[in-house]
Each structure stands twice: as C-alpha cells, then as structure tokens.
Design a protein around this motif. Structure first.
Motif, short mmCIF file in Angstrom:
data_model
loop_
_atom_site.label_atom_id
_atom_site.label_comp_id
_atom_site.label_asym_id
_atom_site.label_seq_id
_atom_site.Cartn_x
_atom_site.Cartn_y
_atom_site.Cartn_z
N ALA A 255 0.94 -1.57 -0.01
CA ALA A 255 -0.59 0.42 0.57
C ALA A 255 0.35 1.41 0.33
N HIS B 201 -3.32 -3.74 8.40
CA HIS B 201 -3.21 -4.57 7.44
C HIS B 201 -3.57 -6.35 7.88
N SER C 243 -14.38 6.26 1.32
CA SER C 243 -13.85 5.25 0.51
C SER C 243 -12.07 5.59 1.36
N GLY D 130 -9.16 4.40 -2.43
CA GLY D 130 -9.40 4.15 -3.18
C GLY D 130 -10.31 2.77 -3.30
N ARG D 131 -10.46 2.72 -1.91
CA ARG D 131 -11.42 1.30 -1.99
C ARG D 131 -12.74 1.30 -0.80
N VAL E 162 -11.86 -2.01 5.57
CA VAL E 162 -12.25 -2.07 4.25
C VAL E 162 -11.93 -3.55 4.50
N ASP F 15 -13.24 -6.13 2.69
CA ASP F 15 -13.25 -7.57 1.47
C ASP F 15 -11.48 -7.22 1.45
N THR G 101 -3.58 5.32 -1.58
CA THR G 101 -3.74 4.43 -2.45
C THR G 101 -3.29 2.61 -1.80
N PRO H 171 -4.12 -1.69 -1.96
CA PRO H 171 -4.10 -3.15 -2.77
C PRO H 171 -5.64 -3.34 -3.37
N ALA H 172 -5.54 -3.42 -4.87
CA ALA H 172 -6.67 -3.31 -4.84
C ALA H 172 -7.73 -5.03 -4.44
N SER H 173 -8.42 -5.61 -3.85
CA SER H 173 -8.78 -6.84 -4.15
C SER H 173 -8.96 -8.08 -5.51
#
Lengths: 178, 262
Positions: free
Chosen positions: B117, B158, B200, B203-204, B229, B231, B258, B260-262
């Motif tokens: 991240a 995390h 948000s 970004g998620r 977040v 998910d 930012t 990490p995307a899921s």
C-alpha cells in the motif's frame, strides 16, 4: 461440603473446592496481584477482601469451580482500577503528590534496591492503564494471554499489543538505568 | 537471535524481576489468609482516610456550583438534558460526517510504502511497526515523528487472513483489535451512540464508524473512530479515542493513500 461461612461447594464434582478452600489458596496470589496493581498493601488487602466478598455473593451462581478463579481475577482488576481512580481523585483535591503522580519515595531510598523499585514504580505510573495492568498480570500473576484477556476484557491481540507496547515504553523510559 | 533481540529479552527479564521484587517488598513474606469476614458482604466496611472529609467538603461545594450552572444551562436551552439531546449527525452516504470536528492537515504529505500500500501521512508523521496482533495481522502506529512510543493515538492494520474471519467492520475495534470501553470511562456505564457512513479509504470502498462514548461520571465524551476495508485484502484504521487532529489525519490518510486492490 459446607464452608465455615455457610457456602456449599459448587456441584461440579466432589473434588470441587469449597469457598473456604478457595479463599485459603487464592488469597495470597490475589493479594500479590492487587499489590502490583494498586502499589499499596492496605489498599490491596481491601481490594482482595472485596473481591472475595463479591465472589461469596455469587458463589451459588458460578458455572464451574474454575470460573471462580477467573471471576476473582476480574474482580481484583476492576476493584484495583476503582481504587486507583479514587486515589487520583483525592490527590487532585489535596495536591499531595507532584505532577508526575508518583507517591512519595520509600524511607530507605538510599539503598540501590529501593531506588530501583522507585524507578520502576515511577516508570509504571507513566504507562497507560491497560499496559500497566497487562504487564502486572503477566509478571506477577504469570497468566497466559487468554487469561489476561479474560481478566481485563481485552482481546488476545489487544493483550499482546499492550504488552509489547508497555515493554517498549518501559525500555524507553528506563533507558540505560537497568 | 540478534543483539537487539537479546538486549530486549534481557531488559524484559530485568523488568520482570523488579516487578516481582517490588511486590514482594510490599506484601512481605507469605502468610496465611486472615479470616474471611462475612460482614463485609453486608454494608461495605470503609476506612475513613484523612483526606475523606476535605474531599467530601470539596465535592459538596462542587455539587452546589455544578447544580447552579446546570440549572442556568437547562433554563437557557429550554430544559433539555445535554446528554439526552446529543444525537449523531445524519449519516453521510458518500463522506465522513462533519461532527465532531476534524482538522485536516495541510501541506505536503509524507508517503510511505507498507505491505504493497502507499500510505499518505500528514507531513512529519511516521509509521512505526508494532509487534502486537497475531493471526498474520500487521500493525503500524501512525504518529508525529518524535512522539512518545508509549501512547499510540492512531493505528493502521493490514489484517491477516487468519484474523479476517473474526474481523467485523461494524463493531467497535472491529471486534478483535480494540479496547473495551472500560478504558475510556473507567468502569462507569457509558451510553454509546454511533455514526456510520460509506467512505473511500485508499481508493477502496470502506466502512466508517464513530462511537461516541459519554462518560456520565466525568461528563467527558470520547470518540472512537475507525475505517475498515472489509474485503480482502483487509485494511483498517483505528483511533481510540480520537481528537480533532487525529480525525483530520484519518481523513487525509483515507483520501490520499492507495491500498492494494481486491
């Protein structure tokens, strides 16, 4: 089994301790735990007597004999918090201690040991409540993370976090004095 | 085991030793329990210490003053109890509620990379790893550089896969990471009101919660604020309690980081 104070042992089994037996075996460890938390013997004795009195009132409602010890520990921790809060309130009104909130030095402050104890006491007084409680339960009562979590109401990760932070803070505060 | 780990273990052993010695010095040699006093079960036995009477006198004065002030305020506000009239601000669906206030820091953020991240922190802040949670969860304390290590006002997590099953974005402290309310209000009952919003974070999509603890005894409010977040990969921020500066920092971190995307 009927205790001297009229309490029957829990019905979990014949080998279950009576209230008196539990009182005799656990009074001393609970006194040491309370002394570690409130830093005052007379207050610690009051805390422990209150904890046993509370247990006495609930004795018939306990699920198992094992629950009694956990109940006692939690009572001692909670009563110690209350005792410390009352003490702090009194100090605020009377200004009997300095700004660091530390009680007066022991009479034999010239000895190295007394100085070290005073140093640790001062350092502990600067820790947040939960860190001080967790370290005391770990070092004095030698409890597992699970038992500390039960006694304090913290989660087990919370216990580990408080312990880790408390030790780190003590290392910082005490510096090279150890 | 490296030198610093050895040194840390050594210091812990010494601290433990001093803990035990300090308690031993207080309680003296082991002795049998005194007789249990059943009368203590009835009216509480009290020791009237020397400070009790001055304290009672001071408390009486304070009560009279507080009563007079309270009457004035009640009259001025139309008779409502301030505690009873406190209501959470309307929940926002797209942003963080505006009350209680938050001071969002200005200036250039400090950017750090953590577990994939990119975390934007207020200028001059640092992220210090904390060896606390288990279950593969990584935790960092976010705070201004040079802040004392013994108090962490804002934690970033995390959350490890082993702990995700227990993780609950809607519960205070996510059900697994926070402290119980007793650390905010002593052991006193503390009414809690909650604000929630969809926000948000990095970004998620994230869950925002503010738990407003009102401590009856002291009259203080404590605001526990958290972003989650939910998910995988699960990330979370927690401040317990928070002040306006911390809440502002959380808004900046959520907005400018930012994950990490899921």
């Amino acid at each position: 089994v009927v205790s001297q104070v009229g309490r029957a042992a829990p019905s979990a089994g014949d080998d279950a301790p009576s209230f008196d037996e539990l009182y005799d075996s656990m009074w001393w460890p609970m006194l040491r735990l309370a002394a570690g938390l409130v830093d005052d013997r007379a207050a610690a004795e009051d805390v422990v007597q209150d904890a046993f009195a509370a247990l006495y009132r609930r004795w018939d409602a306990l699920r198992t004999p094992a629950a009694a010890v956990g109940y006692l520990r939690t009572s001692v921790v909670n009563a110690s918090r209350s005792a410390l809060r009352r003490r702090m309130t009194a100090r605020r009104y009377l200004h009997v201690v300095g700004d660091d909130g530390v009680t007066e030095a022991p009479a034999d402050a010239s000895s190295v040991l007394a100085a070290e104890h005073d140093m640790v006491r001062s350092a502990l007084a600067r820790l947040p409540d939960k860190q001080r409680e967790v370290l005391t339960l770990r070092f004095i009562a030698e409890l597992s993370d699970a038992d500390i979590a039960e006694a304090t109401g913290l989660s087990q990760p919370g216990v580990r976090s408080a312990s880790s932070r408390g030790l780190a803070a003590l290392r910082t505060i005490l510096g090279g004095q150890l | 085991v490296n030198d610093s780990e050895f040194e840390a273990a050594d210091v812990e052993a010494r601290v433990r030793e001093l803990f035990v010695e300090r308690v031993d010095a207080q309680v003296g040699p082991r002795r049998p329990a005194p007789p249990f006093d059943p009368n203590r079960v009835g009216p509480r036995r009290t020791r009237r210490a020397s400070w009790v009477m001055p304290l009672l006198a001071a408390a009486c004065v304070a009560a009279v003053v507080a009563g007079a002030v309270g009457v004035t305020r009640v009259v001025a506000s139309g008779g409502d109890d301030p505690a009873a009239t406190h209501r959470p601000a309307p929940s926002a669906t797209t942003g963080v509620p505006t009350s209680p206030a938050a001071v969002v820091p200005k200036g250039t953020p400090t950017v750090v990379a953590l577990d994939g991240a990119t975390i934007a922190l207020p200028g001059g802040w640092v992220a210090t790893p904390v060896n606390g949670p288990a279950g593969g969860t990584h935790e960092w304390c976010l705070q201004p550089e040079g802040t004392s290590a013994d108090v962490c006002g804002l934690a970033l997590y995390h959350v490890g896969t082993a702990q995700q099953a227990e993780f609950d974005a809607g519960r205070e402290g996510f059900g697994v990471l926070g402290d119980p309310p007793q650390y905010l209000c002593g052991n006193e009952p503390s009414p809690v009101t909650t604000q929630d919003a969809q926000v948000s974070f990095g970004g998620r999509a994230a869950e925002y919660r503010l738990f407003d603890h009102y401590c009856r005894a002291s009259g203080q409010r404590h605001y526990v604020v958290q972003y989650a977040v939910a998910d995988s990969p699960v990330w979370a921020m927690l401040a317990e309690p928070s002040d306006a500066t911390t809440r502002g920092a959380m808004q900046l971190i959520a907005r400018d980081s930012t994950l990490p995307a899921s």
